[in-house]
Write a protein that holds these residues in place. Structure first.
Motif, PDB file in Angstrom:
ATOM      1  N   GLY A 120      14.462  56.178 -50.049  1.00 17.89           N
ATOM      2  CA  GLY A 120      14.806  55.834 -48.625  1.00 17.89           C
ATOM      3  C   GLY A 120      14.086  54.326 -49.075  1.00 17.89           C
ATOM      4  N   ALA A 121      13.009  53.729 -49.167  1.00 17.63           N
ATOM      5  CA  ALA A 121      12.414  52.427 -49.225  1.00 17.63           C
ATOM      6  C   ALA A 121      12.782  51.664 -49.935  1.00 17.63           C
ATOM      7  CB  ALA A 121      11.525  52.263 -48.782  1.00 17.63           C
ATOM      8  N   VAL A 122      13.151  52.041 -51.378  1.00 17.17           N
ATOM      9  CA  VAL A 122      13.961  50.677 -52.014  1.00 17.17           C
ATOM     10  C   VAL A 122      14.845  50.867 -52.444  1.00 17.17           C
ATOM     11  CG1 VAL A 122      14.557  51.097 -54.823  1.00 17.17           C
ATOM     12  CG2 VAL A 122      12.334  51.751 -54.006  1.00 17.17           C
ATOM     13  N   LEU A 167      23.206  53.895 -49.233  1.00 18.80           N
ATOM     14  CA  LEU A 167      24.138  55.039 -49.835  1.00 18.80           C
ATOM     15  C   LEU A 167      23.786  55.150 -51.713  1.00 18.80           C
ATOM     16  CD1 LEU A 167      26.760  56.163 -47.564  1.00 18.80           C
ATOM     17  CD2 LEU A 167      24.770  56.861 -47.157  1.00 18.80           C
ATOM     18  N   VAL A 168      24.746  54.495 -51.976  1.00 14.21           N
ATOM     19  CA  VAL A 168      24.570  55.147 -53.744  1.00 14.21           C
ATOM     20  C   VAL A 168      23.367  54.659 -54.021  1.00 14.21           C
ATOM     21  CG1 VAL A 168      25.209  53.581 -55.860  1.00 14.21           C
ATOM     22  CG2 VAL A 168      26.640  53.761 -53.525  1.00 14.21           C
ATOM     23  N   VAL A 169      22.233  53.726 -53.651  1.00 14.34           N
ATOM     24  CA  VAL A 169      21.197  53.133 -54.593  1.00 14.34           C
ATOM     25  C   VAL A 169      19.643  54.474 -53.841  1.00 14.34           C
ATOM     26  CG1 VAL A 169      18.632  51.950 -54.229  1.00 14.34           C
ATOM     27  CG2 VAL A 169      21.118  51.505 -54.421  1.00 14.34           C
ATOM     28  N   SER A 170      19.978  55.317 -52.592  1.00  7.07           N
ATOM     29  CA  SER A 170      19.660  56.491 -52.417  1.00  7.07           C
ATOM     30  C   SER A 170      19.271  57.537 -53.081  1.00  7.07           C
ATOM     31  CB  SER A 170      19.085  56.602 -50.929  1.00  7.07           C
ATOM     32  OG  SER A 170      20.358  56.791 -50.379  1.00  7.07           O
ATOM     33  N   PHE A 171      21.059  57.641 -53.030  1.00 11.43           N
ATOM     34  CA  PHE A 171      21.487  59.394 -53.734  1.00 11.43           C
ATOM     35  C   PHE A 171      21.019  59.097 -55.232  1.00 11.43           C
ATOM     36  CE2 PHE A 171      23.144  59.789 -49.479  1.00 11.43           C
ATOM     37  CZ  PHE A 171      22.875  60.865 -49.200  1.00 11.43           C
TER      38      PHE A 171
END
Length: 115
Positions: free
Chosen positions: A67-69, A101-105
């Motif tokens: 989530g931080a990234v 959304l794309v990065v976290s998931f």
């Protein structure tokens, strides 16, 4: 009810400690950076260790890192949309939310996380 009370007390103590630490740093803008998120994460992880054990807390910590990234990528996308493409704030944040959304998931699907 005990869990909520514990979260309230632990979160308050940790938030206060981070606020004091942030207030001692220069520039003062670090105080806001250290105000809430790290302290709430530490309180949540502490409760997870007590209730579910260290393995569960380790998995939860990875999802916090993802989530931080994703938040860093979101912030970068908002900055580019605002400064380079001169979008208004609302459209820029809505478009950048897709990046988050794309990065976290994507990280969650690629590397796993909480079981």
């Amino acid at each position: 009810m005990t869990e909520y009370l514990l979260r309230f007390v632990a979160g308050g103590i940790i938030v206060s400690a981070f606020a004091i630490f942030g207030d001692m740093l220069k520039p003062k803008s670090f105080a806001g950076l250290l105000g809430a998120a790290p302290s709430v994460a530490l309180a949540t992880l502490g409760i997870a260790v007590v209730q579910h054990g260290p393995q569960y807390a380790a998995a939860e910590s990875w999802t916090m890192i993802y989530g931080a990234v994703a938040l860093g990528c979101y912030s970068l996308a908002v900055c580019h949309l605002l400064m380079r493409f001169r979008l208004a704030a609302l459209p820029a944040t809505i478009l950048a939310f897709v990046v988050w959304l794309v990065v976290s998931f994507g990280l969650l699907a690629g590397f796993g996380g909480a079981a």
